[in-house]
Scaffold this motif. Structure first.
Motif, PDB file in Angstrom:
ATOM      1  N   VAL A  30      -3.169  -1.693  13.069  1.00  0.00           N
ATOM      2  CA  VAL A  30      -3.840  -2.835  12.447  1.00  0.00           C
ATOM      3  C   VAL A  30      -3.620  -2.768  10.930  1.00  0.00           C
ATOM      4  O   VAL A  30      -3.648  -3.782  10.231  1.00  0.00           O
ATOM      5  N   THR A  31      -3.348  -1.561  10.426  1.00  0.00           N
ATOM      6  CA  THR A  31      -2.998  -1.370   9.015  1.00  0.00           C
ATOM      7  C   THR A  31      -1.859  -2.291   8.595  1.00  0.00           C
ATOM      8  O   THR A  31      -1.823  -2.779   7.456  1.00  0.00           O
ATOM      9  N   LYS A  32      -0.911  -2.530   9.494  1.00  0.00           N
ATOM     10  CA  LYS A  32       0.251  -3.351   9.159  1.00  0.00           C
ATOM     11  C   LYS A  32      -0.138  -4.749   8.705  1.00  0.00           C
ATOM     12  O   LYS A  32       0.557  -5.362   7.890  1.00  0.00           O
ATOM     13  N   VAL A  33      -1.238  -5.273   9.226  1.00  0.00           N
ATOM     14  CA  VAL A  33      -1.658  -6.618   8.827  1.00  0.00           C
ATOM     15  C   VAL A  33      -2.112  -6.617   7.367  1.00  0.00           C
ATOM     16  O   VAL A  33      -1.831  -7.553   6.613  1.00  0.00           O
ATOM     17  N   PHE A  34      -2.786  -5.556   6.950  1.00  0.00           N
ATOM     18  CA  PHE A  34      -3.202  -5.422   5.557  1.00  0.00           C
ATOM     19  C   PHE A  34      -1.968  -5.277   4.654  1.00  0.00           C
ATOM     20  O   PHE A  34      -1.892  -5.890   3.586  1.00  0.00           O
ATOM     21  N   THR A  35      -1.008  -4.468   5.094  1.00  0.00           N
ATOM     22  CA  THR A  35       0.212  -4.279   4.315  1.00  0.00           C
ATOM     23  C   THR A  35       0.980  -5.590   4.183  1.00  0.00           C
ATOM     24  O   THR A  35       1.439  -5.953   3.090  1.00  0.00           O
ATOM     25  N   ALA A  36       1.111  -6.303   5.291  1.00  0.00           N
ATOM     26  CA  ALA A  36       1.814  -7.587   5.265  1.00  0.00           C
ATOM     27  C   ALA A  36       1.101  -8.581   4.359  1.00  0.00           C
ATOM     28  O   ALA A  36       1.749  -9.333   3.612  1.00  0.00           O
ATOM     29  N   ALA A  37      -0.218  -8.601   4.400  1.00  0.00           N
ATOM     30  CA  ALA A  37      -0.985  -9.540   3.577  1.00  0.00           C
ATOM     31  C   ALA A  37      -0.741  -9.292   2.091  1.00  0.00           C
ATOM     32  O   ALA A  37      -0.545 -10.235   1.310  1.00  0.00           O
TER      33      ALA A  37
END
Length: 389
Positions: A98-105
Motif C-alpha cells: 500500500v506504500t506504493k500508492v503514497f510513493t506514486a502520489a
C-alpha cells in the motif's frame, strides 16, 4: 545517499507520528456476532467473513467500509495468541505495498509541479546509478511496472532462511545496483511485471529532485495535510511503534515442528518506498477517500492512477492490471481500484469504486502473508464488500 541510517527521527520532527487514537468498539449483541467481533452496523456477509478468528488462515482482522453506500466497522480475532485478548481495532500494522500508492502520489505531485517528468528517463535523473542498459526506462514505466528491470538478489529462498536475515539492513542504492546488473526481462513498455524495484528507484528519484528524504516528502505532502497521525515509516527499526496486534507466520520452528512463529518484529528495509509503511485502518480510510476525491493528486495527473497500460502481464499473458500506484479488478460487475500489501504476519488493502461510493480498508493478520494465493479471510472480506469477480 546512504540509506542505512534510520529516518524515523525525521518523520517524528515533521510532527506526523503520535500514539494511535483510541477507537472504541461499538457494542454488538452477543447473540449476533462471534466473540471479539465489534461492528457499528449489521452486515451479515462481512461479519461472517471475519468470524471464527483466530483460525488457520489468520489470527485477527480489522475492517472499515465507507462511502455513500453505507458504513461498517468490524474487528475480530486476538491481539496475540499468548493472552488471547481481543484484537485492538485501532492497532497499527504493516501495510506493505500500500506504500506504493503514497510513493506514486508524491511522484505525481512532483510531476504536476514540473519537477519530475513522467516521460523522461530515470537514468537522466540518476546517471551514476542506472546503467546505460536501462537508459530507455521512463519514470512512468517505473510507476506502472512496465520497466523490465528484474528484482534484486536477497539472501534466503525459504521463509525460514528469510526469517534468519530479518534484521539485515538493505540499502536502496545497493538494491538498484543488484537489479540493474542483470539483463532486462523485456524492453521498456512492452510488458508488465509487478515488482518492488521500480518503486525503490522512484523513492530515490523523489530524493534527487527534492534534495530531501523520501520519508519527509511523504510526511510533508500527504501525511501531515491529511492528519494521518498514526502513519509512519519505520526506517531501520524492526518494531512497530505503539499498539499493534501481533503477526504470525507458519514455518518450521526450532524444535523441527511446523507451527506459528511471532513475526511482529521484522525489518522492512528491503521494501522501503515500495512497502515499508505502518498505518491504521482509520488513517488509510482517510487517505483513500482523499485520493479518490482528487485531494491528494490534482488535475489531469489524477487519471494516471486509473489508466492501465495497454500491455500484457509478463508471466500470465493477461491484460495489465496495474496503473501508476493502483491496480484494478472487476468485482460484482464494476471496476474496483486499490492496492493490496503483504509483510510477514500482515496483509492489508485499500480499495474503492472509481466514484468513491464504496471504500474498503482491511488489515488481516495472515499466517502466510507472502503466500502465492490471496489469504482466504482477505478474499472473503473483498467479496463481501464488492462481490465476486
Amino acid at each position: 545517499m546512504p540509506r542505512t541510517a534510520s529516518l524515523l527521527a525525521a518523520v517524528l520532527l515533521a510532527g506526523v507520528v503520535a500514539g494511535p487514537s483510541a477507537l472504541p468498539a461499538a457494542a454488538t449483541p452477543p447473540d449476533r456476532a462471534p466473540a471479539h467481533l465489534a461492528a457499528q452496523h449489521r452486515n451479515p456477509a462481512l461479519a461472517a467473513a471475519i468470524a471464527g478468528l483466530p483460525g488457520a488462515d489468520a489470527t485477527a482482522a480489522l475492517v472499515r467500509v465507507g462511502g455513500d453506500e453505507g458504513v461498517w466497522r468490524g474487528s475480530s480475532g486476538v491481539h496475540d495468541l499468548r493472552t488471547g485478548r481481543p484484537a485492538d481495532p485501532g492497532a497499527r500494522f504493516r501495510a506493505g505495498s500500500v506504500t506504493k500508492v503514497f510513493t506514486a502520489a508524491v511522484a505525481l505531485q512532483l510531476a504536476s509541479e514540473g519537477r519530475l517528468d513522467l516521460d523522461r528517463s530515470a537514468r537522466s535523473y540518476l546517471p551514476e546509478l542506472i546503467p546505460a542498459s536501462y537508459g530507455g526506462v521512463t519514470v512512468r514505466q517505473l510507476l506502472n511496472h512496465t520497466h523490465g528491470i528484474p528484482a534484486p538478489d536477497f539472501p534466503g529462498t525459504t521463509v525460514e532462511e528469510v526469517y534468519a536475515h530479518r534484521f539485515r539492513v538493505h540499502d536502496a542504492e545497493d538494491m538498484v545496483r543488484s537489479a540493474t546488473s542483470k539483463k532486462p526481462e523485456f524492453a521498456p513498455g512492452e510488458k508488465q511485471h509487478y515488482l518492488n524495484i521500480g518503486y525503490t528507484i522512484a523513492g530515490l528519484l523523489i530524493e534527487r529532485v527534492t534534495g530531501d528524504s523520501y520519508e519527509h516528502q511523504v510526511a510533508r505532502r500527504v501525511l501531515k495535510p491529511l492528519g494521518l497521525r498514526d502513519t509512519y515509516f519505520p526506517g531501520t527499526n524492526p518494531r512497530i511503534i505503539g499498539p499493534h496486534n501481533h503477526g504470525y507466520q507458519t514455518m518450521r520452528l526450532d524444535d523441527g515442528t511446523v507451527g506459528l512463529r511471532d513475526v511482529s518484529v521484522w525489518g522492512a528495509t528491503d521494501a522501503w518506498a515500495a512497502g515499508d509503511i505502518i498505518s491504521t485502518t482509520a488513517d488509510l480510510e482517510r487517505f483513500t477517500s482523499a485520493l479518490f476525491q482528487g485531494r491528494v493528486v490534482h488535475g489531469p495527473l489524477l487519471e494516471e492512477l486509473f489508466t492501465l497500460p495497454e500491455v500484457t502481464d509478463f508471466r500470465s499473458g493477461k491484460p495489465a492490471a496495474y496503473s501508476v500506484g493502483l491496480s484494478m479488478k472487476v468485482l460484482g460487475g464494476r471496476e474496483v481500484w486499490g492496492k493490496t500489501g503483504g509483510r510477514w504476519g500482515y496483509n492489508a488493502a485499500i480499495a474503492s469504486t472509481r466514484d468513491g461510493s464504496r471504500t474498503l480498508v482491511y488489515s488481516v493478520n495472515s499466517t502466510d502473508a507472502k503466500g502465492q494465493d490471496m489469504n482466504k479471510v482477505a478474499e472473503n472480506i473483498m467479496v463481501a464488500v464488492y462481490g465476486r469477480p
